[in-house]
Design an enzyme around this catalytic site. Sequence first.
Site, PDB file in Angstrom:
ATOM      1  CB  THR A  65     -22.750  75.809  28.266  1.00 49.01           C
ATOM      2  OG1 THR A  65     -23.732  75.505  29.244  1.00 49.01           O
ATOM      3  CG2 THR A  65     -22.152  74.534  27.722  1.00 49.01           C
TER       4      THR A  65
ATOM      5  CB  THR B 158     -33.450  75.622  27.142  1.00 57.85           C
ATOM      6  OG1 THR B 158     -33.472  77.021  27.410  1.00 57.85           O
ATOM      7  CG2 THR B 158     -34.341  74.893  28.123  1.00 57.85           C
TER       8      THR B 158
ATOM      9  CB  THR C 107     -24.549  76.654  24.572  1.00 58.84           C
ATOM     10  OG1 THR C 107     -24.907  77.431  25.721  1.00 58.84           O
ATOM     11  CG2 THR C 107     -24.401  77.569  23.373  1.00 58.84           C
TER      12      THR C 107
ATOM     13  NE  ARG D 157     -31.656  70.768  33.144  1.00 56.94           N
ATOM     14  CZ  ARG D 157     -30.750  71.326  32.335  1.00 56.94           C
ATOM     15  NH1 ARG D 157     -29.514  71.464  32.715  1.00 56.94           N
ATOM     16  NH2 ARG D 157     -31.106  71.744  31.134  1.00 56.94           N
TER      17      ARG D 157
HETATM   18  N1  ASP Z   1     -27.276  73.395  27.748  1.00 59.30           N
HETATM   19  C1  ASP Z   1     -26.917  73.551  29.136  1.00 59.30           C
HETATM   20  C2  ASP Z   1     -27.882  72.754  29.965  1.00 59.30           C
HETATM   21  O1  ASP Z   1     -29.061  72.762  29.667  1.00 59.30           O
HETATM   22  C3  ASP Z   1     -26.942  74.955  29.607  1.00 59.30           C
HETATM   23  C4  ASP Z   1     -26.157  75.923  28.772  1.00 59.30           C
HETATM   24  O2  ASP Z   1     -25.903  75.697  27.612  1.00 59.30           O
HETATM   25  O3  ASP Z   1     -25.756  76.957  29.322  1.00 59.30           O
HETATM   26  O4  ASP Z   1     -27.487  72.212  30.968  1.00 59.30           O
END
Ligand code: ASP
Length: 356
Positions: A222, A275, A273, A250
Amino acid sequence: MKANLTIILIAVLGLFITSCKETTSSEPSASPEQVFTIAIHGGAGAMPKGTYTPEQEAAFHAKLKEAAQLGYEMLSRGDSAVDVVQAVICMLEDSPLFNAGKGSVFTKEGKIQMDAAIMNGRTLDCGSVNNIQRVQNPIKVARMVMDSSKYIMFSGEGAEQFAQLNNIPQADASYFYTQHQYERWKGMKDSTEGKYIRYVDSVMALQNIPTVLNNIEEKFGTVGCVVKDKYGNLAAGTSTGGLMNKKFNRIGDSPIIGAGTYASNNTCAISCTGTGEDFIKTVAAKTVADLMEFKGLTLEAATNELIHVRFKEIKGDGGLIAIDKNGNVSFQYNSDGMFRAKVDDKGNITTYIYNE
Ligand code: ASP
């Protein structure tokens, strides 16, 4: 006497006109010039040293540096924090190195579904989009939502219609597809889902680009940017393709104001950034701001509390970048690394990948 009355009338009229004047969301405040600064991330994740070849590492460092340079130049010439956040994120969305815009990960069905958000710390105005499939730069749509809509969050086809009405450039599926994300995704699929592989194979065949990066495993990718401009205003933005292999439309934390993205001139600007579910559970970005506002914690203490204390309790996973109203920058993550960059007050840019 008549002359005095006229002067009073003109003064009252002047005051009235000034108080009725509308300000735009990106218009800076009139405070004296302040130290400006910027921080950027390109995702956090499980990527122990050695995950990338020296050439791959160099490519990440170079792109982060280019983005930080762009942001710093804009800030130097007096651009507003939100304009800088948007421009920097656009540049990272256009790079296939990151999981945002071009280079986004695949959903379980082999599609691209992107999320983005932007927030102006001066006004608390914000804009957010999710499940975008056909717009080249989702952050531009989020900005447009913030600036020209009475709503805050648009989703899927509605967000795309809004983008089209506002002449934001579209792109077809083949634009977003990259070989390295495809390989990762293919590796995750089980053999019964071969029809999706074939669907993506046919889109991949349309573009014929060489492999950009092999062997990118568990990084999230991200992108995010936080800024303090020379007027003292803060802004934050985040853009992502979300989690690889996600399903059922999602949506993660990135487009959720207060979870993955937040900015307030009272406290700080934050982009997260990792999960997304962990950042939503903890309302991560707003929690950091609240720890500062209501408990008097410094930026560093508040971000540390979130990522190393609360995330430990919930087994959370990821990191964040933050900047406070005094221009202090904080990077926190509990993964092996986080792609990141910052610029000091003399314009020196430092980029990092691992724990260094
Ligand atoms: N936080 C982002 C999500 O869960 C993913 C990421 O940071 O890469 O969609």
